[in-house]
Design a protein around this motif. Structure first.
Motif, mmCIF file in Angstrom:
data_model
loop_
_atom_site.group_PDB
_atom_site.id
_atom_site.type_symbol
_atom_site.label_atom_id
_atom_site.label_comp_id
_atom_site.label_asym_id
_atom_site.label_seq_id
_atom_site.Cartn_x
_atom_site.Cartn_y
_atom_site.Cartn_z
ATOM 1 N N GLU A 31 4.244 91.795 15.047
ATOM 2 C CA GLU A 31 3.434 90.846 14.271
ATOM 3 C C GLU A 31 3.310 91.298 12.817
ATOM 4 O O GLU A 31 3.358 90.464 11.911
ATOM 5 C CB GLU A 31 2.051 90.687 14.898
ATOM 6 C CG GLU A 31 2.061 89.857 16.154
ATOM 7 C CD GLU A 31 0.699 89.728 16.816
ATOM 8 O OE1 GLU A 31 0.538 88.788 17.608
ATOM 9 O OE2 GLU A 31 -0.189 90.571 16.567
ATOM 10 N N ASN A 32 3.166 92.585 12.599
ATOM 11 C CA ASN A 32 3.106 93.095 11.224
ATOM 12 C C ASN A 32 4.401 92.794 10.484
ATOM 13 O O ASN A 32 4.382 92.380 9.329
ATOM 14 C CB ASN A 32 2.844 94.607 11.208
ATOM 15 C CG ASN A 32 1.432 94.951 11.586
ATOM 16 O OD1 ASN A 32 0.526 94.125 11.505
ATOM 17 N ND2 ASN A 32 1.229 96.177 12.016
ATOM 18 N N TYR A 33 5.518 92.997 11.145
ATOM 19 C CA TYR A 33 6.810 92.763 10.509
ATOM 20 C C TYR A 33 7.060 91.274 10.273
ATOM 21 O O TYR A 33 7.467 90.869 9.195
ATOM 22 C CB TYR A 33 7.936 93.355 11.362
ATOM 23 C CG TYR A 33 9.307 93.084 10.804
ATOM 24 C CD1 TYR A 33 9.733 93.706 9.630
ATOM 25 C CD2 TYR A 33 10.175 92.194 11.419
ATOM 26 C CE1 TYR A 33 10.987 93.454 9.094
ATOM 27 C CE2 TYR A 33 11.423 91.938 10.896
ATOM 28 C CZ TYR A 33 11.822 92.570 9.742
ATOM 29 O OH TYR A 33 13.061 92.310 9.212
ATOM 30 N N TYR A 34 6.795 90.445 11.279
ATOM 31 C CA TYR A 34 7.036 89.005 11.178
ATOM 32 C C TYR A 34 5.948 88.283 10.385
ATOM 33 O O TYR A 34 6.124 87.125 10.043
ATOM 34 C CB TYR A 34 7.141 88.390 12.579
ATOM 35 C CG TYR A 34 8.487 88.571 13.229
ATOM 36 C CD1 TYR A 34 9.097 89.816 13.345
ATOM 37 C CD2 TYR A 34 9.166 87.481 13.751
ATOM 38 C CE1 TYR A 34 10.315 89.967 13.947
ATOM 39 C CE2 TYR A 34 10.398 87.630 14.369
ATOM 40 C CZ TYR A 34 10.965 88.873 14.463
ATOM 41 O OH TYR A 34 12.188 89.027 15.065
ATOM 42 N N GLU A 35 4.823 88.960 10.173
ATOM 43 C CA GLU A 35 3.668 88.351 9.499
ATOM 44 C C GLU A 35 3.246 87.054 10.183
ATOM 45 O O GLU A 35 2.914 86.064 9.542
ATOM 46 C CB GLU A 35 3.969 88.120 8.015
ATOM 47 C CG GLU A 35 4.229 89.402 7.252
ATOM 48 C CD GLU A 35 4.544 89.182 5.788
ATOM 49 O OE1 GLU A 35 4.760 88.029 5.374
ATOM 50 O OE2 GLU A 35 4.569 90.185 5.056
#
Length: 99
Positions: A31-35
């Motif tokens: 989720e952090n990477y894909y925002e």
């Protein structure tokens, strides 16, 4: 690795970057990477696919929590993918596509 989706490949890389992460830790990192929020209905079937393909082992931390670890085959696939990427990202020679 050619038959994995980009999402599955990203999951494999995240799992390799941690020491036997559990599903929630993987979810948070993706989720952090894909925002973007990643729903369980997307995450866990894709993790199961990686397990079925022999790229990831699934362990049990407790009755409700699983851990994941990249297998030796999964590491070989990651290395092969990185070599392939480097072939195209290295500016040593100009690439000409096959026609």
């Amino acid at each position: 690795m050619f038959d994995l989706t980009g999402f599955q490949r990203d999951l494999l890389y995240v799992i390799e970057g941690f020491d036997e992460p559990h599903g929630l830790a993987i979810k948070q990192e993706i989720e952090n990477y894909y925002e973007n929020e990643i729903h369980h209905g997307r995450l866990y079937p894709n993790l199961d696919t990686l397990v079925e393909k022999g790229l990831v082992d699934k362990g049990e931390i407790d009755r409700r929590t699983n851990s994941y670890q990249v297998t030796a085959r999964g590491r070989r696939e990651i290395e092969a993918r990185q070599e392939w990427e480097q072939h195209y990202l290295t500016p040593e020679k100009e690439q000409t596509p096959n026609q």
